[in-house]
Design an enzyme around this catalytic site. Structure first.
Site, PDB file in Angstrom:
ATOM      1  N   GLY A 240       5.041  -3.576  -0.021  1.00 20.40           N
ATOM      2  CA  GLY A 240       4.954  -3.054  -1.377  1.00 20.40           C
ATOM      3  C   GLY A 240       3.597  -3.288  -1.998  1.00 20.40           C
ATOM      4  O   GLY A 240       2.577  -3.337  -1.310  1.00 20.40           O
TER       5      GLY A 240
ATOM      6  N   HIS B  37      11.818   6.918   9.319  1.00 21.50           N
ATOM      7  CA  HIS B  37      12.183   7.501   8.003  1.00 21.50           C
ATOM      8  C   HIS B  37      12.617   8.962   8.160  1.00 21.50           C
ATOM      9  O   HIS B  37      12.444   9.769   7.241  1.00 21.50           O
ATOM     10  CB  HIS B  37      11.031   7.420   6.982  1.00 21.50           C
ATOM     11  CG  HIS B  37      10.339   6.103   6.913  1.00 21.50           C
ATOM     12  ND1 HIS B  37      11.011   4.898   6.941  1.00 21.50           N
ATOM     13  CD2 HIS B  37       9.010   5.779   6.822  1.00 21.50           C
ATOM     14  CE1 HIS B  37      10.135   3.902   6.865  1.00 21.50           C
ATOM     15  NE2 HIS B  37       8.920   4.403   6.813  1.00 21.50           N
TER      16      HIS B  37
ATOM     17  N   ASP C 194      13.852  -1.243   7.912  1.00 23.44           N
ATOM     18  CA  ASP C 194      12.656  -1.217   7.056  1.00 23.44           C
ATOM     19  C   ASP C 194      12.758  -2.376   6.059  1.00 23.44           C
ATOM     20  O   ASP C 194      12.303  -2.284   4.921  1.00 23.44           O
ATOM     21  CB  ASP C 194      12.525   0.128   6.333  1.00 23.44           C
ATOM     22  CG  ASP C 194      11.095   0.456   5.935  1.00 23.44           C
ATOM     23  OD1 ASP C 194      10.166  -0.202   6.436  1.00 23.44           O
ATOM     24  OD2 ASP C 194      10.910   1.375   5.118  1.00 23.44           O
TER      25      ASP C 194
HETATM   26 ZN    ZN Z   1       7.262   3.234   6.520  1.00 29.33          ZN
END
Ligand code: ZN
Length: 388
Positions: free
Chosen positions: A67, A223, A284
């Site tokens: 992040g 993803h 993830d």
């Molecule tokens: Zn990723």
């Protein structure tokens, strides 16, 4: 000491029926319905009413946290040992993400060693989202050959405004270096690919395969359940010989932006004729789950959760009606094969004694055995990190 798991319904991942599993020396020694241990000292685990499955292989975890896309207060926390064990994960691959400055490869290697020292089978990808690939030893090949837990490169970002916008040639070069390093070190040498929301989707990977000698199987895109269009592109990629990865961590905002819940995406892919052998789930875990406004500014941010890995397999079985022996492959045997972890992901004599016992009706985790060591027993953690 030997351990004997008795009366478990064993999914290896294939359905072996009610069996006993004998464990010793960190390995599965035998599986059968009448194992005779003679006068040996054996600790018995009665697993009546349980299913036994291989320990889970999570092919993408941001073990250092990630992040930061909304500034320093939005950096996500590091993985703790208890996160891993409670998720049933016995093997994981750590990676950097968007931030490869505040988080870096030396710290990633040390975190990998920390988890290994606690008994988890931990690996990492060298590099990050960005090209040129930053390495520890000076090249991708050297990292693969010199550093034992290095399995490949990643996650390299494509179709994403946060990536380096790599060209066909650049990505082909990364993949070929990873491939040769993998060959020389006896490892997978895969390139984990973060696929963002860009409309080019998997086009770049196909262009590499068409214009160079690098095959699609060099890439392991993740993803793929980001939206319906990417799922369709993933189906094409898988049918052409690649393995695709779906992300189990999600939040309501993600679904509002078109993400497809993993359990439903698995059902959809199978109905599209994609082999279950070409599909994996990863958590993830500890990544940020950012949502951006149309102008590129950050809208919201959540943290990925490793426990979502089993949650989605459970929903695939209980809500979507996919047989457990099929659904469990996506977090056991298939990621192990894709990562060339030859003693992982299956319950078989000679394989590592990584076993998860779950309640047969609810698929809740009851016990976790990692490398022959019981780390969770009857839903109680027996092991935690030193500072937890
Ligand atoms: Zn990723």
């Amino acid at each position: 000491m030997l351990k004997l798991i008795k009366n478990a319904h064993v999914f290896a991942p294939e359905d072996l029926g009610i069996q006993s599993i004998l464990i010793g020396g960190g390995q599965v020694l035998s599986i059968g319905d009448a194992i005779d241990c003679g006068s040996a000292d054996v600790s018995v685990i009665d697993a009546a009413g349980m299913v036994a499955v291989p320990g889970f292989v999570d092919s993408l975890v941001h073990v250092l946290g990630g992040g930061g896309e909304g500034g320093f207060t939005t950096r996500t926390p590091e993985v703790q040992l208890s996160d891993v064990i409670q998720s049933g994960v016995t093997t994981l691959v750590g990676a950097l993400g968007t931030d490869s400055v505040g988080r870096n490869l030396p710290a990633l290697v040390c975190k990998t060693h920390e988890l290994k020292a606690h008994g988890i089978s931990a690996f990492f990808y060298t590099g990050s989202y960005h090209l040129p690939i930053d390495t520890l030893c000076g090249s991708i090949q050297k990292d693969l050959m010199y550093i034992e837990p290095c399995l490949g490169v990643g996650e390299v970002a494509i179709a994403d405004h946060r990536g380096s916008q790599p060209s066909v040639r650049e990505l082909a070069r990364v993949a070929s270096h990873a491939r040769v390093g993998g060959m020389l070190s006896g490892k997978a040498g895969v390139v984990s690919i973060h696929v963002g929301p860009g409309e080019e989707r998997l086009d770049l990977l196909h262009q590499v395969a068409e214009q160079t000698d690098v095959p699609l199987s060099a890439f392991y895109p993740t993803h793929i359940n980001r939206d319906a269009e990417l799922l369709a592109a993933g189906a094409v990629f898988a049918k052409q010989g690649g393995t695709i990865d779906l992300t189990t961590s999600s939040n309501p905002q993600s679904f509002a932006f078109g993400e497809i819940k993993c359990s439903k995406a698995l059902k959809k892919l199978l109905s599209m004729g994609v082999s279950v052998d070409a599909i994996t789930f990863s958590s993830d875990g500890h990544a940020s789950l950012p949502e951006f406004n149309p102008d590129g500014s950050l809208n919201s941010l959540d943290v990925g959760c490793m426990r979502s890995l089993l949650d989605e397999v459970r929903d695939a079985v209980l809500d979507e009606g996919i047989p457990l022996e099929q659904a469990i492959q996506v977090i056991t045997s298939t990621p192990a094969k894709t990562l060339s972890l030859h003693h992982k992901g299956q319950l078989k004599p000679g394989f590592d004694a990584d076993v998860v016992l779950m309640k047969a009706d609810s698929l809740e985790i009851n016990d976790v055995i990692c490398g022959g060591e019981v780390m969770m027993e009857k839903q109680h953690l027996l092991k935690k990190g030193r500072f937890e």
